[in-house]
Design an enzyme around this catalytic site. Structure first.
Site, PDB file in Angstrom:
ATOM      1  N   ASP A 100       0.846  -1.187   0.000  1.00 50.39           N
ATOM      2  CA  ASP A 100       0.000   0.000   0.000  1.00 50.39           C
ATOM      3  C   ASP A 100       0.886   1.243   0.000  1.00 50.39           C
ATOM      4  O   ASP A 100       1.705   1.431   0.900  1.00 50.39           O
ATOM      5  CB  ASP A 100      -0.894  -0.007   1.244  1.00 50.39           C
ATOM      6  CG  ASP A 100      -1.933   1.104   1.231  1.00 50.39           C
ATOM      7  OD1 ASP A 100      -1.780   2.074   0.464  1.00 50.39           O
ATOM      8  OD2 ASP A 100      -2.897   1.010   2.012  1.00 50.39           O
ATOM      9  N   ASP A 136      -5.657   6.459  -9.855  1.00 54.78           N
ATOM     10  CA  ASP A 136      -7.085   6.592  -9.559  1.00 54.78           C
ATOM     11  C   ASP A 136      -7.382   8.046  -9.195  1.00 54.78           C
ATOM     12  O   ASP A 136      -6.744   8.611  -8.309  1.00 54.78           O
ATOM     13  CB  ASP A 136      -7.438   5.673  -8.387  1.00 54.78           C
ATOM     14  CG  ASP A 136      -8.937   5.522  -8.193  1.00 54.78           C
ATOM     15  OD1 ASP A 136      -9.668   6.507  -8.423  1.00 54.78           O
ATOM     16  OD2 ASP A 136      -9.375   4.428  -7.799  1.00 54.78           O
ATOM     17  N   ASP A 175      -4.768  11.132 -18.129  1.00 57.18           N
ATOM     18  CA  ASP A 175      -5.659  11.719 -19.116  1.00 57.18           C
ATOM     19  C   ASP A 175      -6.823  12.437 -18.424  1.00 57.18           C
ATOM     20  O   ASP A 175      -7.682  13.007 -19.088  1.00 57.18           O
ATOM     21  CB  ASP A 175      -6.206  10.648 -20.066  1.00 57.18           C
ATOM     22  CG  ASP A 175      -7.114   9.669 -19.347  1.00 57.18           C
ATOM     23  OD1 ASP A 175      -6.734   9.248 -18.234  1.00 57.18           O
ATOM     24  OD2 ASP A 175      -8.184   9.322 -19.870  1.00 57.18           O
TER      25      ASP A 175
END
Length: 234
Positions: A112, A134, A170
């Site tokens: 993590d 994310d 993006d």
């Protein structure tokens, strides 16, 4: 700051992750793989003893299925690379690729990133790559973004004073947030920014595309990139 999801692009990524997250046997395969470092915290400050050669260390956080890092490691044998991915079923795909094309200067870690400072001694890492992370679009999840102030502070602990952080996405909302976060940081400063990487002759030199980059640039989505460097200590 609120970040709007990137419409169909985000749903495609979520759908792909849902299909990958429960691959039977992935956890066991990673535990048995010679390409995955077990108990990686024990190597903090001495990662080069895990590699055949004592070379600069570059890492990718959220490495996904490994395309980017494997091409990078093959192109630059003079650098040691460590890929960090928390999801076993995603990392399993990278392990499968390494079994077909092993690289002596590349290893993987299932870990993590919120605990990244446990893996490295101060200044041990020369370069950090963040690719298509994310976006965590909801405001209440802002601290989970890999370019949040909390994560930038962690990166500063492990980065070499002359190192750098490279981030590609993006997702324009996430990118704008990231640019402002670096600008507001007293530990980092922007060295370069582009909102259309593939048409930027300077920053596109030597660019290696990730799986997501290939998909979304083919759809005409512009790719954004920033490079941040540590501020000099006063």
């Amino acid at each position: 700051m609120h970040i709007s999801p990137a419409g169909e692009d985000l749903f495609k990524r979520q759908g792909e992750f849902m299909r990958l997250r429960n691959i039977p046997g992935a956890k066991e395969a990673i535990a048995d793989s010679k390409y995955c470092v077990q108990e990686p915290e024990t190597f903090a400050g001495q990662w080069n003893r895990h590699f055949p050669k004592d070379q600069p260390l570059h890492i990718e956080i959220g490495m996904g299925k490994g395309k980017f890092l494997m091409e990078l490691a093959a192109t630059h044998p003079e650098i040691n690379y460590l890929g960090i991915e928390r999801y076993t079923s995603v990392l399993y795909r990278a392990v499968q690729k390494m079994e077909l094309c092993p690289l002596p200067n590349l290893y993987f870690v299932c870990f993590d990133a919120a605990r990244i400072t446990e893996l490295f001694a101060p200044g041990e890492v020369e370069r950090i790559y963040l690719n298509f992370s994310d976006p965590w679009p909801k405001d209440r999840h802002a601290r989970r973004r890999l370019t949040s102030p909390d994560f930038l502070a962690r990166y500063r602990e492990i980065i070499d004073g002359k190192g750098r952080l490279e981030f590609k996405t993006d997702n324009r909302g996430l990118f704008d947030y990231s640019v402002e976060t670096v600008k507001d940081s007293d530990q980092w400063e922007l060295a370069a920014v582009t909102y259309d990487l593939h048409h930027d002759e300077t920053l596109c030199q030597g660019n290696i595309m990730t799986e997501y980059e290939e998909k979304f640039s083919a759809l005409g989505n512009p790719i954004c990139k920033l490079i941040a460097v540590p501020r000099p200590c006063i």
